[in-house]
Scaffold this active site. Structure first.
Site: not given
Length: 271
Positions: A16, A65, A149, A14
């Protein structure tokens, strides 16, 4: 100093923390932001402890999430439509507010690239939390969406859920028609394991443009490497989406929108 973090598993990749520290310096905000490896067995307790220790907010990435969405007491409209969140904010009364800035980040980056024109046919690979977060903004931008998917029923469920917002259809991964898509978006997390989704190479070869929501600082993501091998030249990874969603999350927490253009101008050190 106010505490923030990003939660995921894996999380070492990451960027972030660097982004939010950059935003904090740019806007003169006093905060700290770190990356935390979430335990798939104990994530809910970890997050509860994090906020109990005084943290103000956090970002959520794969695979948490949808689980984080369920932990919040209040949700933004875009978060409710996605049933998935990438941003949590602790409110003054101690409750958690969930938002999903992924779609705003993706749309802003596609606009920056000049890849977002009305009535395009966009094929999205994956039907998980990442896809849920971007469907509504893409449909609101008048895009025609096709989802595929590995588990077809998940793609079908998403198409049914969002079909009143615009044109959206589910496709069987093994029977995608060999045709040109204006844009293919990889929203799977397979790249985190060094893998790619199993898709007919001809579909990639015919694509006008390809976007990978994943990003890698050191080298191409597995999906981008696959696309380059198939001769695709109009390609972008998800760094711009990361920047966009981070800016919107930062605004939610701090009430100030950071400038993101310098990160793409070449005049600043890249994050």
């Amino acid at each position: 100093m106010d505490k923030y973090a990003v939660w995921g598993n894996p999380i070492a990749q990451s960027r972030s923390p660097q982004l939010h520290r950059y935003f904090a310096k740019q806007t003169r905000q006093n905060l700290d932001y770190v990356a935390i490896l979430g335990d798939e067995e104990k994530f809910e307790q970890q997050l509860s402890d994090f906020f109990a220790q005084g943290a103000k907010g956090c970002n959520i990435t794969a695979p948490f999430k949808e689980r984080a969405f369920k932990l919040a007491q209040q949700h933004s409209k875009r978060c409710l439509s996605a049933e998935s969140c990438n941003t949590l904010k602790k409110l003054a009364d101690g409750t958690l507010f969930a938002d999903n800035t992924d779609g705003a980040g993706l749309v802003s980056d596609l606009q920056r690239l000049n890849w977002l024109k009305p009535n395009q046919r966009i094929l999205i690979l994956g039907a998980g939390g990442a896809t849920k977060g971007v469907l509504l903004p893409l449909l609101q931008a008048q895009q025609n969406i096709l989802i595929t998917n590995r588990t077809f029923s998940r793609a079908e469920d998403l198409a049914h859920k969002f079909n009143h917002f615009g044109t959206i259809e589910a496709l069987d991964l093994e029977h995608i028609p060999i045709q040109t898509f204006d844009l293919i978006i990889n929203a799977t997390s397979t790249g985190l394991q060094g893998k790619t989704i199993d898709i007919d190479p001809q579909i990639l070869q015919l694509a006008s443009a390809v976007y990978d929501m994943q990003y890698s600082k050191e080298s191409d993501t597995p999906f981008i490497a696959l696309c380059k091998k198939q001769g695709v030249t109009k390609i972008s990874d998800g760094f711009g989406m990361l920047v966009g969603q981070a800016a919107h999350a930062f605004y939610l927490w701090r009430g100030v929108m950071p400038e993101i253009d310098p990160l793409f101008s070449g005049n600043e050190i890249k994050i």
